[in-house]
Design a protein around this motif. Structure first.
Motif, short mmCIF file in Angstrom:
data_model
loop_
_atom_site.label_atom_id
_atom_site.label_comp_id
_atom_site.label_asym_id
_atom_site.label_seq_id
_atom_site.Cartn_x
_atom_site.Cartn_y
_atom_site.Cartn_z
N GLY A 284 0.80 -1.21 0.00
CA GLY A 284 0.00 0.00 0.00
C GLY A 284 0.83 1.26 0.00
N PHE A 285 0.25 2.33 -0.55
CA PHE A 285 0.89 3.63 -0.49
C PHE A 285 0.81 4.17 0.94
CE2 PHE A 285 0.09 3.65 -5.07
CZ PHE A 285 1.26 4.22 -5.55
N THR A 286 1.92 4.73 1.40
CA THR A 286 1.91 5.50 2.64
C THR A 286 1.88 6.99 2.34
OG1 THR A 286 4.34 5.44 2.75
CG2 THR A 286 3.14 3.70 3.91
N LYS A 287 2.36 7.36 1.15
CA LYS A 287 2.26 8.72 0.63
C LYS A 287 1.98 8.62 -0.87
CE LYS A 287 5.59 10.80 3.86
NZ LYS A 287 6.88 11.55 3.97
N VAL A 288 1.13 9.51 -1.39
CA VAL A 288 0.85 9.48 -2.81
C VAL A 288 0.46 10.87 -3.30
CG1 VAL A 288 -1.60 8.91 -2.54
CG2 VAL A 288 -0.40 8.25 -4.64
N SER A 289 0.91 11.20 -4.50
CA SER A 289 0.56 12.47 -5.14
C SER A 289 0.27 12.19 -6.60
CB SER A 289 1.71 13.48 -5.03
OG SER A 289 1.47 14.61 -5.86
N PHE A 290 -0.74 12.88 -7.15
CA PHE A 290 -1.08 12.72 -8.56
C PHE A 290 -0.61 13.91 -9.39
CE2 PHE A 290 -4.05 9.99 -6.27
CZ PHE A 290 -3.82 8.78 -6.92
N ALA A 291 0.33 14.66 -8.83
CA ALA A 291 0.93 15.77 -9.57
C ALA A 291 2.02 15.23 -10.50
CB ALA A 291 1.52 16.79 -8.60
N LYS A 292 2.36 15.98 -11.53
CA LYS A 292 3.41 15.58 -12.48
C LYS A 292 4.77 15.60 -11.79
CE LYS A 292 5.56 17.11 -16.84
NZ LYS A 292 5.36 15.89 -17.63
N PRO A 293 5.50 14.48 -11.80
CA PRO A 293 6.84 14.48 -11.19
C PRO A 293 7.79 15.40 -11.96
CG PRO A 293 6.04 12.23 -11.55
CD PRO A 293 5.13 13.16 -12.31
N ASP A 294 8.75 15.93 -11.28
CA ASP A 294 9.76 16.76 -11.92
C ASP A 294 10.52 15.93 -12.96
OD1 ASP A 294 12.60 18.05 -12.16
OD2 ASP A 294 11.35 19.59 -11.23
N ALA A 295 10.79 16.53 -14.12
CA ALA A 295 11.46 15.81 -15.21
C ALA A 295 12.81 15.25 -14.78
CB ALA A 295 11.62 16.73 -16.42
N SER A 296 13.50 15.94 -13.87
CA SER A 296 14.82 15.49 -13.43
C SER A 296 14.76 14.18 -12.65
CB SER A 296 15.48 16.57 -12.56
OG SER A 296 14.71 16.81 -11.38
#
Length: 422
Positions: A284-296
């Motif tokens: 399971g996820f303990t942290k999750v974000s649906f924002a675009k990850p940084d390209a780097s």
């Protein structure tokens, strides 16, 4: 898939749309590396721990599966916790070594060849114990998975045509490319809803969605699927989808998938055994974000002084999805499946008359003998005699005439299958 056990009525057309949706759900994967038959068997189930029961609109099981199927999350990142408890004896890491041997990955061999960063060997560690992963996804061409270890880290990065594996502990790098295998120009970018033919699918489940896709493939008329309330996972409101076998004889108790109420993304997957107790697999996820990850996030340059191994230079490197020469999986050419649904049993003939050896002439069991002998039960039947080796999920009968029967079924089910094949 066959119809779900549900009290809800639907038209034939709605049923077709549901089946089509499930097929779509089953092909969403994050490409990484192969692992072998063991992980595919294990990748079925999890038990759900939550931090609340949010008040959400009621949905049916069909609607929730449709929500998963229609989920089109292309960008996300987060931290995943994996706990696997098959009930194997503590052999000081031997169990992971045996799994590596099954995958036949070049990094798993004892000949000193290959690369410690080869994903086909490294990711077999996920089949036992507790692990923390960091994952990031930006569409079909950029993914990153990092396995966090004590004072070390293993990262697998897919960025465009490049696939990099880096093991910080050994300072070794594995590099392969994905372009050109189907003759398609590099400028031809695939649609987001069509998997790339030149990117290997991952046989080692690593995220809740990977596990959920495997579980949903098993849904047929031998399965009950219901909505088991709500939960909150990684700060997100979610529905619980509960998958249970209808058949007797399975070692699987239930699979619970926590599905994000907003996006339809599986956030947590838990498989509990029919025998009770702690989950066999809990992801399971303990942290999750649906924002675009940084390209780097997906950039990688081999560190100075690192040993770099090319994919086509790895010793005995297997093609994606195929065992390499000399691997334990090579003996599975005659593999057959008997039974159906949750009671399916894989069977093959090792050709080793007298069963698997449990001791050498000087009485030394050796690593394999000790591993098997520590949890084997002698059994007899119309088939003759043999030994059943048990875990909390997958059991295997090895007969004295060299035949193997294995599946997520009870000891009695294995003996019955061997008797029927006599």
């Amino acid at each position: 898939m066959a119809p779900i056990d549900s009290d809800d009525n639907r038209t034939a057309g709605e049923g077709e749309e549901l089946r089509a949706g499930r097929r779509k759900a089953a092909r969403y994967v994050v490409p990484v590396a192969v692992m072998g038959v063991a992980a595919a068997t294990i990748g079925l189930v999890p038990a759900l721990a939550d931090s609340g029961d949010p008040d959400l609109p009621k949905v049916t099981a069909e609607q929730l599966i449709e929500k998963i199927a229609k989920s089109d999350v292309q960008q996300m990142s987060g931290t995943v916790r994996i706990n696997t408890d098959l009930g194997l004896p503590d052999l000081g890491g031997l169990e992971s070594g045996l799994m590596s041997g099954m995958s036949a990955g070049p990094g798993a061999g004892g000949d000193g060849e290959g690369s410690a960063a080869d994903p086909s060997a490294k990711l077999t560690e996920l089949v036992s114990g507790s692990h923390t992963l960091r994952v990031a996804v930006d569409g079909p061409d950029r993914q990153k998975l990092s396995l966090m270890e004590n004072a070390a880290e293993y990262s697998l990065i897919h960025n465009g045509d490049d696939v990099w594996g880096y093991d910080s502990k050994s300072n070794e790098v594995y590099h392969s490319t994905t372009s050109g295998s189907d003759g398609r120009p590099e400028k031809d970018v695939p649609r987001k809803d069509v998997p790339r033919k030149d990117v290997p699918e991952k046989d080692v489940p690593a995220t809740p969605k990977d596990f959920a896709d495997q579980a949903l493939k098993a849904v047929d008329d031998t399965t009950s699927v219901t909505v088991g309330g709500t939960a909150q996972v990684a700060g997100r409101d979610a529905y619980r989808l509960v998958v249970e076998p209808k058949q007797d004889g399975s070692t699987v108790g239930a699979i619970t998938v926590a599905v994000d109420a907003e996006t339809g993304t599986p956030l947590k997957f838990t498989l509990t055994p029919a025998s009770g107790g702690a989950a066999v697999v809990d992801v399971g996820f303990t942290k999750v974000s649906f924002a675009k990850p940084d390209a780097s996030t997906f950039d990688f340059t081999p560190p100075e002084g690192a040993k770099v191994t090319k994919g086509d230079e790895s010793a005995k490197a297997p093609e994606h999805g195929r065992p390499a020469e000399g691997g334990l999986a090579e003996g599975l050419d005659g593999l057959e499946v008997v039974g159906e649904g949750w009671n399916a049993i894989a069977t093959f003939d090792t050709g080793a008359r007298g069963g698997l050896p449990t001791a050498s002439p000087d009485g030394d069991l050796g690593a394999l003998g000790g591993f098997l002998g520590s949890f084997g039960d002698q059994v007899k039947g119309d088939f003759g005699s043999g030994t059943v080796f048990k875990t909390r999920l997958v059991n295997a009968l090895i007969t004295d005439d060299g035949k193997v029967y294995a599946g997520a079924v009870t000891k009695d089910a294995l003996v019955k299958a061997a008797d029927a094949a006599r």
